[in-house]
Design a protein around this motif. Structure first.
Motif, PDB file in Angstrom:
ATOM      1  N   ALA A 147       0.791  -1.229   0.000  1.00  0.00           N
ATOM      2  CA  ALA A 147       0.000   0.000   0.000  1.00  0.00           C
ATOM      3  C   ALA A 147       0.826   1.284   0.000  1.00  0.00           C
ATOM      4  N   LEU A 148       2.053   1.215   0.488  1.00  0.00           N
ATOM      5  CA  LEU A 148       2.842   2.434   0.627  1.00  0.00           C
ATOM      6  C   LEU A 148       4.009   2.523  -0.353  1.00  0.00           C
ATOM      7  N   GLY A 149       4.128   1.540  -1.210  1.00  0.00           N
ATOM      8  CA  GLY A 149       5.178   1.582  -2.221  1.00  0.00           C
ATOM      9  C   GLY A 149       6.578   1.345  -1.703  1.00  0.00           C
ATOM     10  N   GLU A 150       6.691   0.717  -0.530  1.00  0.00           N
ATOM     11  CA  GLU A 150       8.019   0.398  -0.017  1.00  0.00           C
ATOM     12  C   GLU A 150       8.631  -0.728  -0.863  1.00  0.00           C
ATOM     13  N   PRO A 151       9.962  -0.813  -0.912  1.00  0.00           N
ATOM     14  CA  PRO A 151      10.603  -1.830  -1.753  1.00  0.00           C
ATOM     15  C   PRO A 151      10.170  -3.253  -1.361  1.00  0.00           C
ATOM     16  N   ALA A 152       9.921  -4.067  -2.371  1.00  0.00           N
ATOM     17  CA  ALA A 152       9.540  -5.465  -2.150  1.00  0.00           C
ATOM     18  C   ALA A 152      10.595  -6.368  -2.779  1.00  0.00           C
ATOM     19  N   SER A 153      11.824  -6.190  -2.365  1.00  0.00           N
ATOM     20  CA  SER A 153      12.924  -6.960  -2.937  1.00  0.00           C
ATOM     21  C   SER A 153      12.873  -8.414  -2.458  1.00  0.00           C
ATOM     22  N   LEU A 154      13.537  -9.257  -3.182  1.00  0.00           N
ATOM     23  CA  LEU A 154      13.620 -10.667  -2.811  1.00  0.00           C
ATOM     24  C   LEU A 154      14.248 -10.810  -1.426  1.00  0.00           C
ATOM     25  N   ALA A 155      15.254 -10.027  -1.128  1.00  0.00           N
ATOM     26  CA  ALA A 155      15.926 -10.103   0.173  1.00  0.00           C
ATOM     27  C   ALA A 155      14.959  -9.755   1.307  1.00  0.00           C
ATOM     28  N   ARG A 156      14.160  -8.708   1.144  1.00  0.00           N
ATOM     29  CA  ARG A 156      13.184  -8.336   2.183  1.00  0.00           C
ATOM     30  C   ARG A 156      12.151  -9.430   2.379  1.00  0.00           C
ATOM     31  N   ILE A 157      11.653  -9.981   1.293  1.00  0.00           N
ATOM     32  CA  ILE A 157      10.647 -11.043   1.386  1.00  0.00           C
ATOM     33  C   ILE A 157      11.243 -12.276   2.052  1.00  0.00           C
ATOM     34  N   LEU A 158      12.475 -12.614   1.710  1.00  0.00           N
ATOM     35  CA  LEU A 158      13.140 -13.746   2.355  1.00  0.00           C
ATOM     36  C   LEU A 158      13.303 -13.523   3.857  1.00  0.00           C
ATOM     37  N   CYS A 159      13.640 -12.317   4.237  1.00  0.00           N
ATOM     38  CA  CYS A 159      13.763 -12.012   5.670  1.00  0.00           C
ATOM     39  C   CYS A 159      12.425 -12.175   6.384  1.00  0.00           C
ATOM     40  N   LEU A 160      11.347 -11.759   5.757  1.00  0.00           N
ATOM     41  CA  LEU A 160      10.024 -11.939   6.346  1.00  0.00           C
ATOM     42  C   LEU A 160       9.676 -13.422   6.472  1.00  0.00           C
ATOM     43  N   VAL A 161      10.047 -14.203   5.469  1.00  0.00           N
ATOM     44  CA  VAL A 161       9.827 -15.655   5.536  1.00  0.00           C
ATOM     45  C   VAL A 161      10.625 -16.255   6.699  1.00  0.00           C
ATOM     46  N   LEU A 162      11.830 -15.769   6.917  1.00  0.00           N
ATOM     47  CA  LEU A 162      12.630 -16.250   8.042  1.00  0.00           C
ATOM     48  C   LEU A 162      11.972 -15.926   9.380  1.00  0.00           C
ATOM     49  N   ILE A 163      11.388 -14.731   9.487  1.00  0.00           N
ATOM     50  CA  ILE A 163      10.683 -14.375  10.722  1.00  0.00           C
ATOM     51  C   ILE A 163       9.525 -15.331  10.960  1.00  0.00           C
ATOM     52  N   VAL A 164       8.721 -15.554   9.935  1.00  0.00           N
ATOM     53  CA  VAL A 164       7.578 -16.463  10.061  1.00  0.00           C
ATOM     54  C   VAL A 164       8.050 -17.875  10.395  1.00  0.00           C
ATOM     55  N   SER A 165       9.110 -18.320   9.756  1.00  0.00           N
ATOM     56  CA  SER A 165       9.650 -19.659  10.033  1.00  0.00           C
ATOM     57  C   SER A 165      10.102 -19.785  11.480  1.00  0.00           C
ATOM     58  N   GLY A 166      10.756 -18.765  11.987  1.00  0.00           N
ATOM     59  CA  GLY A 166      11.209 -18.791  13.380  1.00  0.00           C
ATOM     60  C   GLY A 166      10.053 -18.854  14.351  1.00  0.00           C
ATOM     61  N   VAL A 167       9.001 -18.125  14.077  1.00  0.00           N
ATOM     62  CA  VAL A 167       7.842 -18.134  14.965  1.00  0.00           C
ATOM     63  C   VAL A 167       7.128 -19.482  14.911  1.00  0.00           C
ATOM     64  N   ILE A 168       7.012 -20.046  13.730  1.00  0.00           N
ATOM     65  CA  ILE A 168       6.418 -21.385  13.623  1.00  0.00           C
ATOM     66  C   ILE A 168       7.246 -22.376  14.401  1.00  0.00           C
ATOM     67  N   GLY A 169       8.564 -22.263  14.300  1.00  0.00           N
ATOM     68  CA  GLY A 169       9.447 -23.134  15.072  1.00  0.00           C
ATOM     69  C   GLY A 169       9.229 -22.980  16.566  1.00  0.00           C
ATOM     70  N   LEU A 170       9.094 -21.751  17.043  1.00  0.00           N
ATOM     71  CA  LEU A 170       8.825 -21.527  18.473  1.00  0.00           C
ATOM     72  C   LEU A 170       7.512 -22.167  18.893  1.00  0.00           C
ATOM     73  N   LYS A 171       6.508 -22.034  18.048  1.00  0.00           N
ATOM     74  CA  LYS A 171       5.198 -22.617  18.364  1.00  0.00           C
ATOM     75  C   LYS A 171       5.299 -24.134  18.433  1.00  0.00           C
TER      76      LYS A 171
END
Length: 104
Positions: free
Chosen positions: A77-101
């Motif tokens: 919505a705000l036009g911030e960069p959606a680079s592959l590196a940023r998306i991968l970092c977000l996937v890592l965050i989600v993966s870590g939280v799933i692991g904690l759960k």
């Protein structure tokens, strides 16, 4: 029910984060009120979730849901960069939280 409330509270964290950016230093009333309301409800939901969910896991999930939702909103919505590196970092965050759960 605790997990549902925690996830919704994490989504509200994204609401108050975006609203905070729109307050322009709390000089705009509408976004400031939205920020305050979303913050109170989000924290209340976190507190409720932590009645049953371990604090380390619950807080990590709450922060991750808020951070990932805010980042994705910024990209879409705000036009911030959606680079592959940023998306991968977000996937890592989600993966870590799933692991904690899974291990809690």
């Amino acid at each position: 029910m605790y997990w549902f409330v925690l996830i919704v509270s994490g989504l509200l964290e994204a609401v108050w984060a975006v609203a905070l950016a729109k307050t322009e230093g709390f000089t705009r009333l509408g976004p400031s009120l939205l920020f305050g309301g979303a913050l109170v409800v989000s924290m209340g939901g976190l507190a409720y979730g932590l009645r049953e969910i371990p604090v380390g896991t619950g807080y990590a999930v709450w922060v991750a849901v808020g951070a990932v939702t805010t980042a994705v909103y910024g990209m879409i919505a705000l036009g911030e960069p959606a680079s592959l590196a940023r998306i991968l970092c977000l996937v890592l965050i989600v993966s870590g939280v799933i692991g904690l759960k899974l291990v809690s």
